[in-house]
Design an enzyme around this catalytic site. Structure first.
Site, PDB file in Angstrom:
ATOM      1  N   SER A  41       1.026  -1.238   0.166  1.00 10.86           N
ATOM      2  CA  SER A  41      -0.305  -0.157   0.037  1.00 10.86           C
ATOM      3  C   SER A  41       0.856   0.927  -0.058  1.00 10.86           C
ATOM      4  CB  SER A  41      -1.125   0.164   1.767  1.00 10.86           C
ATOM      5  OG  SER A  41      -0.273  -0.298   2.730  1.00 10.86           O
ATOM      6  N   HIS A 271      -0.387   6.309   5.860  1.00  9.31           N
ATOM      7  CA  HIS A 271       0.469   6.104   5.092  1.00  9.31           C
ATOM      8  C   HIS A 271       0.852   7.725   4.110  1.00  9.31           C
ATOM      9  CE1 HIS A 271      -0.910   2.385   4.784  1.00  9.31           C
ATOM     10  NE2 HIS A 271      -0.816   1.579   4.148  1.00  9.31           N
TER      11      HIS A 271
END
Length: 290
Positions: A41, A271
């Site tokens: 990711s 993230h």
């Protein structure tokens, strides 16, 4: 990207691909590669607009691979990065889920490679180490709560550190498989960035200071394992930790490259945001120019 990373790409050109390439310093010494992006990711860019590919993979058209492909003028580009990917998903199908429900499977990422592939980027290992889940278990809503790092100690051994160290052989085997599939490819393996400043920033990112330092230390340990595997398995390590210092989740929305538990820009919690993905592309270009 929202803002351009303050990174200067070296003007030193290098002979990176066959003679059909159009070399130039502005693109890190190579143009028009046959480029395949692999990874998890951090590379996929979940929730960074706009989505492409399977919903469960969270793949963005503004992740670092797409940015890099555009800068290099890739003559063939395949992005098979996928959220949740572990090293085993490079060579075996990845089970996909959406909101906990089974959503099919993604083919082995290595299937995107061919003998003609000339450039491969890879970001992998965070899910093998389970670091996002570990970080979630460390959330503390009170500054007097116990430290979560203590729960990972067994007979005086840091179990998370042991899990991270176990990544090395798995990543090495994956890199060997990549080289067998694409023997002419230049393979660049990135580490992971600066997520938490020293001492943390509770309550903005609800991790106690000692836990924040332990978590970033775990990330740094994983970067060391990744760098060592790259060095011994014919790949090049790309350090994104050093250039991302000062752009951690504790910073102002206009400065951070990664989001905290409550994102202030479109991105998955913990993230990279669009700014971070663009910055990582610039870091990779700089590494290619060396």
């Amino acid at each position: 990207m929202v803002a351009t990373a303050a990174i200067t790409v070296s003007a030193t050109a290098a002979c990176l691909v066959p003679a059909t390439a159009d070399n130039g310093p502005a693109t890190g010494g190579v143009r028009h590669p046959v480029y395949v992006a692999l990874g998890d990711s951090m590379a996929a860019g979940p929730f960074v607009p706009r989505r492409t590919g399977p919903l469960a993979c969270g793949r963005s058209t503004h992740n670092y691979a797409h940015r890099l492909a555009a800068r290099l003028g890739a003559r063939d580009f395949r992005d098979v990065t996928c959220s949740g990917a572990e090293t085993g998903d490079l060579t075996a199908p990845q089970r996909l889920t959406v909101l906990g429900a089974h959503a099919g499977a993604a083919p082995p990422q290595i299937d995107a490679l061919t003998p003609g592939t000339t450039l491969v980027t890879l970001t992998i290992g965070g899910n093998d180490a389970g670091l996002v889940g570990v970080a979630g278990s460390c959330v503390r809503l009170s500054p007097v709560s116990g430290y979560c790092q203590d729960t990972f100690l067994r007979d005086g051994t840091d179990q998370e550190a042991a899990r991270i160290d176990g990544l090395g052989p798995k990543l090495g085997a994956a890199l060997d498989a990549i080289h067998r599939r694409s023997p002419a490819a230049r393979v660049l393996v990135t580490g992971y960035g600066d997520y938490l400043r020293a001492g943390g920033c509770w309550p903005a990112v609800p991790l106690l200071g000692s836990d924040a330092d332990w978590l970033q230390g775990s990330i740094d340990r994983m970067n060391g394992v990744i760098a060592a595997a790259a060095a011994t398995h014919g790949a090049e390590y790309v350090d994104v930790r050093t250039p991302s210092e000062g752009h951690d989740a504790c910073r102002a929305p206009g400065a951070k490259w990664v989001e905290g538990f409550v994102p202030t820009a479109p991105a998955a919690p913990l993230h990279p945001n669009a700014r971070g993905e663009q910055a990582y592309a610039e870091v990779i270009l700089a590494r290619m120019a060396q």
